[in-house]
Design an enzyme around this catalytic site. Structure first.
Site, mmCIF file in Angstrom:
data_model
loop_
_atom_site.group_PDB
_atom_site.id
_atom_site.type_symbol
_atom_site.label_atom_id
_atom_site.label_comp_id
_atom_site.label_asym_id
_atom_site.label_seq_id
_atom_site.Cartn_x
_atom_site.Cartn_y
_atom_site.Cartn_z
ATOM 1 N N GLU A 121 47.350 31.713 31.768
ATOM 2 C CA GLU A 121 46.812 30.356 31.717
ATOM 3 C C GLU A 121 46.348 29.873 33.076
ATOM 4 O O GLU A 121 46.730 30.417 34.098
ATOM 5 C CB GLU A 121 47.849 29.389 31.153
ATOM 6 C CG GLU A 121 49.264 29.548 31.695
ATOM 7 C CD GLU A 121 49.409 29.417 33.188
ATOM 8 O OE1 GLU A 121 48.845 28.448 33.765
ATOM 9 O OE2 GLU A 121 50.091 30.273 33.819
ATOM 10 N N GLU A 264 47.921 32.886 35.502
ATOM 11 C CA GLU A 264 46.631 33.597 35.322
ATOM 12 C C GLU A 264 46.780 34.898 34.530
ATOM 13 O O GLU A 264 45.820 35.651 34.410
ATOM 14 C CB GLU A 264 45.978 33.982 36.662
ATOM 15 C CG GLU A 264 45.617 32.863 37.577
ATOM 16 C CD GLU A 264 44.896 33.367 38.833
ATOM 17 O OE1 GLU A 264 44.618 34.583 38.951
ATOM 18 O OE2 GLU A 264 44.602 32.525 39.697
#
Lengths: 296, 296
Positions: A121, A264
């Site tokens: 994310e 990420e």
């Protein structure tokens, strides 16, 4: 059993709670980082290139205009969530749209032949959301679950704790079940990652979580549907303190512990390589008998 | 800085101390496993294939005839070591030959363009040798450093401890320096791995250790030449208890802790993937400025 076609799906969204001053970075960094992902300049791009892992970037709720791009999956549900210190982060409809988008992206990945999925994310403010989820789900205090996220200082940490405390009070009646938690203090990317776990499990594709925020979504998914846990791998132990609460809920020991705290999908990308090696050993090794090795 | 051409070199040798009944497996398993490596059926083959890592298998002292093969580097110094409960494991000349072979293999790898090296071993009985090195190097008792290796039972463990105790007594005068330790209670593959560390460091190529036995070689190399440590990466924390003593001598935290205890370079192979990802991040990421990301 194969793990030749790994894919990591990266969900980006903004958070209304940023208005409370909970992050060290301004909200526009979410969109700037999405552009960085598309140009291949972020850590997850480097990890994915290095590991031969396909990467999909999804705008599930960024609060800024983004240029159309073949590399960006446009599934925006809203321009960020609302400020959950004042109202629920999202409506019922937004929650369902985000969950569905996650489910669909997992199903599409499975249909495309991906045999190992991961997710990550990007969303400025989302450690505040994940910390609120941790507090609501585990009954721990904001003090116990809050960490410095992407570099919050003491004043910023105090605002984070205060925002979570106020949100837990405001939404107390709705925080009794996982969907209520997700809707009131979650994020659009967290809802989508939760759906992604459902979709992967439904297709019996193993799915690798990432750090604190991604694991908040996995913990909610397992609360909603315990059978999801059989398809989940915990990738790494984040340096963010709240992560341990989710790992303990999931009863999983992560594969890696490298003091990373980036999100990420970077933890997922490293764990994919370990899982691929394990699958290769299970499927590609001779037995003692077939190798002519003397047994005891 | 690149890490595109990883290579793991696997050193196989036999151990005279097997005559003391220190291993759960018969000595011929060393040669059988070398054949398994050459056919691609071992765990390290699966890991290397999965990770895109080149593998070289070296006969540095196997006690059985092996067929000539383009895939086997024939550098046999002796048909195994002597039983170090009765005499030094090797002569001065054998020690130098094994060290040199390791140095040369690292230099050849660097010249061939390998930019990330790892090493591993195969040798029935070699946890007894590595445990003796640990006791001699750290002053710990055989009881503290001995583990069950490839599945030793209680009786076998007792013979291992006894063998080490007798060897420490017999060679006491020669165990005051690392070369004396290596010659009296080491193994040909351990000497070669020690040389491999020298060769890699001399060419400034990073070199990844493996488990207990491989790390015994790295610890001896760093004792002999402390500057080697700047080129060493500890790959994983082996489940073999003596490993912790060597890691602590090296003052290194391993990258992985997966309860593995296989040797063969399997830990090195997994760590190579983590190091490659780290190098990719260092060399392939945008800066905040170049990516247009707002700083605080």
């Amino acid at each position: 059993m194969t793990a030749n076609r790994p894919r990591i799906v990266l969900f980006a969204a903004d958070h209304g709670v940023c208005a409370e001053g909970v992050s060290a970075y301004p909200q526009e960094v979410t969109a700037q980082m999405v552009m960085n992902f598309l140009r291949g300049g972020a850590a997850i791009n480097a990890f994915a290139r290095s590991g031969g892992i396909e990467l999909k970037v999804v705008d599930i709720g960024v609060a800024a205009s983004l240029p159309a791009s073949d590399d960006l999956v446009a599934r925006r549900v809203a321009r960020g969530t609302r400020n959950f210190c004042q109202e629920p982060a999202m409506t019922e409809e937004q929650l369902m749209c985000a969950l569905n988008a996650g489910i669909e992206l997992a199903l599409e990945s499975a249909i495309a032949g991906c045999d190992l999925l991961g997710f990550g994310e990007m969303g400025i403010g989302n450690t505040t959301s994940a910390s609120a989820i941790a507090a609501a789900l585990t009954g721990n205090t904001p003090e116990a679950v809050v960490g410095c996220g992407a570099g919050a200082d003491e004043a910023c940490l105090a605002r984070k704790r205060s925002a979570i405390r106020r949100a837990l009070d405001l939404h107390a009646d709705s925080l009794q079940d996982p969907l209520g938690i997700l809707r009131c203090v979650g994020g659009l990317e967290i809802a989508a990652m939760c759906g992604f776990c459902f979709g992967a499990a439904a297709r019996r594709v193993p799915v690798v979580t990432d750090g604190f925020i991604a694991t908040s979504a996995a913990a909610l998914a397992v609360h909603l549907s315990p059978s999801v846990s059989g398809y989940l791998f915990a990738s790494h132990r984040s340096a963010e303190p709240g992560h341990a609460f989710f790992l303990s809920l999931l009863d999983q020991d992560p594969l890696l512990d490298l003091a990373m705290r980036l999100g990420e999908g970077t933890g997922a990308a490293l764990a994919v390589k370990v899982i691929q090696a394990a699958v290769a050993a299970f499927t590609g090794m001779a037995t003692f008998a077939s190798a002519g090795v003397s047994n005891r």
